[in-house]
Write an enzyme that holds these catalytic residues in place. Structure first.
Site, PDB file in Angstrom:
ATOM      1  N   MET A 139       0.857  -1.178   0.000  1.00 44.92           N
ATOM      2  CA  MET A 139       0.000   0.000   0.000  1.00 44.92           C
ATOM      3  C   MET A 139       0.897   1.233   0.000  1.00 44.92           C
ATOM      4  SD  MET A 139      -3.265   0.766   2.447  1.00 44.92           S
ATOM      5  CE  MET A 139      -2.401   0.423   3.967  1.00 44.92           C
ATOM      6  N   ARG A 180      -5.742  -1.722   9.171  1.00 44.05           N
ATOM      7  CA  ARG A 180      -5.855  -1.201  10.544  1.00 44.05           C
ATOM      8  C   ARG A 180      -6.228  -2.302  11.531  1.00 44.05           C
ATOM      9  NH1 ARG A 180      -8.672   4.749   9.265  1.00 44.05           N
ATOM     10  NH2 ARG A 180      -6.672   5.773   8.809  1.00 44.05           N
ATOM     11  N   TYR A 208       1.727   3.577  12.528  1.00 38.17           N
ATOM     12  CA  TYR A 208       1.377   3.410  11.118  1.00 38.17           C
ATOM     13  C   TYR A 208      -0.074   2.996  10.905  1.00 38.17           C
ATOM     14  CZ  TYR A 208       3.303  -1.466  11.717  1.00 38.17           C
ATOM     15  OH  TYR A 208       3.620  -2.736  12.119  1.00 38.17           O
ATOM     16  N   GLU A 209      -0.493   3.060   9.628  1.00 45.42           N
ATOM     17  CA  GLU A 209      -1.886   2.857   9.213  1.00 45.42           C
ATOM     18  C   GLU A 209      -2.846   3.828   9.898  1.00 45.42           C
ATOM     19  OE1 GLU A 209      -2.273   1.329   6.655  1.00 45.42           O
ATOM     20  OE2 GLU A 209      -0.379   0.256   6.645  1.00 45.42           O
ATOM     21  N   GLY A 210      -2.388   5.064  10.073  1.00 46.09           N
ATOM     22  CA  GLY A 210      -3.177   6.080  10.766  1.00 46.09           C
ATOM     23  C   GLY A 210      -2.822   6.057  12.234  1.00 46.09           C
TER      24      GLY A 210
END
Length: 580
Positions: A161, A301, A437-439
């Site tokens: 991603m 997530r 990471y991932e928000g």
């Protein structure tokens, strides 16, 4: 650094929290019989312990090597990954039409947990590929699915991603990568991709003969911000007429990062379209990139939340084994002055029970969120809504737990925990990336109060609170927390945006802890029923009741105390004075 898969615990949570038996009542998941579920959970536990776990320390001290744009993985990694592919572990929840087994996503979550507890850094390669599969299933063309999914489903190729750029971190809309449509010649309909992406997990490696990158970029004339972003499938190698990855595609790894932890995972700086054309296929519509990417991101997530469980499980096992062997001091207040193993000292017992209870709570939360996703696929709209609400809780709270438990693991080891050779420090270092990471977890909290709180007219959060309140009967501490969560929810719904955001993180922790407390109460009820029926491992069931009691009585009340912080509003957060 021995690792043993917690198979009994996993099967218990699958039964009582995920309700895997209820899933199997539907035709789609009919193959998830009790025998099949047990075989999968036991099999992946053995595989993880025997194949992945020995590589955990290897990857930490013998890092992937970058040279001339290529990355070579540490010794043993390529062989282990090949075994993963050949055993079919990557295809468990893959669509049957493209070579998958079409079993519940919840079982795939158990697989990722087992592998990640054995070796968190290595397992990052397995985490993002399912998200790419889901994005293509949701927005790809049938031709794209036929071309790319079979090898992604098996794991023969992995997916990545690509969001982050040097000047566009959490602000994805600031990205500058471009995509220009080719209108003539043999590549007409494809897009020329140009730009740089950073922090790309397993963006380059030698485990597979192709890597399928999903890349966010902006087409000419597209508006600024997230509205103008499109999603593109950009392979490392384009395919020849026979479907083999043989054509260089202008995808270059400029370097890999030197990181605090997860050393076994190469984190790449990727450059597209520099020196030669880089061609990509659009996934979905132009300027529909964020919609497509969120399919992938939600999966990622949840899997990052699972990493919190992974590292907590590994750290807990190591701390408990160490405490059972380390002899130091006699028991305070005892007439017998013989030194005892430290597991008998009250403060060490407190830490060990906290580690165990928090790990079990995080696992219950992750399995529950995964199961609600599966029930949503079966047409249960309430479950689909519940899954949406649970994603920020699962990602943020489970990773916070992973960091806390790994830190406690160092503490249990004492001074030896600060020494790298014991392995406790690696867990602490590895865990720290997961809240980022991932928000970031702050972004998860903002998502909770900004989007999820008002979803379905507020029904998503309100229905969860109703279930928690109902399940709190007989558990006064949980009832108090449920009431506090309800009061804060009432206030947040009327608050302005700055006040909501100021209270978002303590609110997320409160709501996540309440959810975990409810799920732990369900597990306690199941354990007591099994004990009464003499059905199951007595020692395990008694320990389950004890850990649940610890959670409800010692962890839940602390979350209730966060209510004043959640209600303080933005006025409580004055700007810090500038440093001279």
């Amino acid at each position: 650094m021995t690792y043993t898969a917690p198979t009994t615990e996993q099967l218990f949570v699958l039964q009582h929290i995920a309700r895997i038996d209820a899933m199997a009542q539907h035709d789609r998941f009919a193959a998830a019989t009790p025998d099949m579920v047990e075989a999968i959970v036991t099999g992946i536990g053995d595989f993880a312990a025997e194949v992945y776990a020995p590589l955990n320390r290897v990857g930490d001290v013998q890092n992937p090597i970058w040279q001339d744009g290529k990355v070579t993985m540490p010794p043993g990694f390529k062989e282990a990954y090949k075994q993963f592919v050949e055993a079919g572990w990557g295809s468990i929840d893959g669509p049957a039409a493209y070579g998958g087994q079409d079993l519940p996503f919840t079982l795939a979550t158990v697989i990722i947990e087992a592998l990640g507890s054995a070796d968190m850094g290595f397992t990052l390669c397995n985490i993002l590929t399912p998200g790419a599969i889901h994005a293509l299933m949701a927005y790809g063309t049938e031709e794209q699915r036929q071309t790319w999914l079979p090898k992604l489903v098996t794991g023969e190729w992995n997916g990545t991603m690509n969001l982050t750029e040097p000047a566009a971190g959490s602000d994805v809309g600031a990205l500058r990568s471009t995509a220009e449509k080719v209108t003539e010649g043999p590549n007409a309909g494809l897009y020329k991709i140009k730009g740089q992406k950073i922090f790309i997990t397993f963006g380059e490696h030698d485990l597979t003969d192709n890597i399928v990158h999903l890349v966010l970029a902006r087409t000419p004339g597209a508006p600024e911000g997230t509205r103008g972003i499109s999603l593109f499938l950009v392979p490392k190698y384009r395919l020849d007429a026979d479907g083999n990855p043989a054509i260089s595609n202008g995808v270059h790894c400029a370097s890999i990062e030197h990181k605090l932890g997860i050393h076994g995972s190469p984190t790449a700086v990727m450059v597209y379209g520099e020196g030669e054309d880089c061609l990509g296929e659009i996934v979905g519509d132009e300027m529909g990139g964020m919609k497509a990417m969120f399919v992938m991101m939600n999966n990622a997530r949840l899997m990052v939340g699972c990493q919190g469980v992974q590292i907590a499980e590994r750290a807990t096992q190591q701390a408990q084994r160490y405490a059972a062997e380390r002899i130091q001091s006699s028991l305070a207040g005892s007439a017998d002055r013989t030194p005892v193993t430290i597991e008998h000292h009250p403060d060490v017992k407190r830490m060990l029970w906290r580690m165990r209870a928090q790990t079990e709570a995080a696992r219950a939360l992750i399995y529950y969120a995964s199961a609600q996703t599966d029930f949503g696929k079966l047409g249960d709209e309430a479950a689909a809504l519940r899954a949406e609400v649970l994603i920020p809780l699962a990602k943020a709270h489970a990773t916070d737990i992973g960091c806390e438990v790994a830190s406690l693991g160092v503490q249990v080891h004492g001074g030896m925990g600060f020494i790298e050779e014991t392995g406790a420090a690696q867990h602490y270092r590895d865990a720290r990336i997961a809240p980022i990471y991932e928000g970031t977890n702050g972004i998860q909290a903002a998502d909770l109060v900004g989007r999820k709180l008002g979803m379905a007219g507020g029904e998503g959060v309100r229905s969860l609170l109703a279930d928690i309140t109902h399940g709190a009967a007989g558990h006064p501490e949980l009832a108090d927390l449920a009431a506090a969560c309800t009061a804060v929810t009432d206030w947040l719904e009327q608050a302005n945006a700055p006040d909501r955001l100021a209270g978002s993180y303590p609110y997320l922790t409160m709501l996540a802890t309440a959810t975990c407390g409810w799920l732990m109460a369900v597990e306690q009820q199941g354990a007591r029923a099994a004990l009464d029926a003499s059905d199951g491992d007595t020692a395990f069931l008694e320990a389950k009741i004890a850990s649940t009691r610890f959670y409800l009585q010692q962890i839940v009340p602390a979350a209730t105390g966060l209510a004043p912080s959640a209600l303080a509003g933005d006025a409580a957060l004055e700007p810090l004075p500038r440093l001279g």
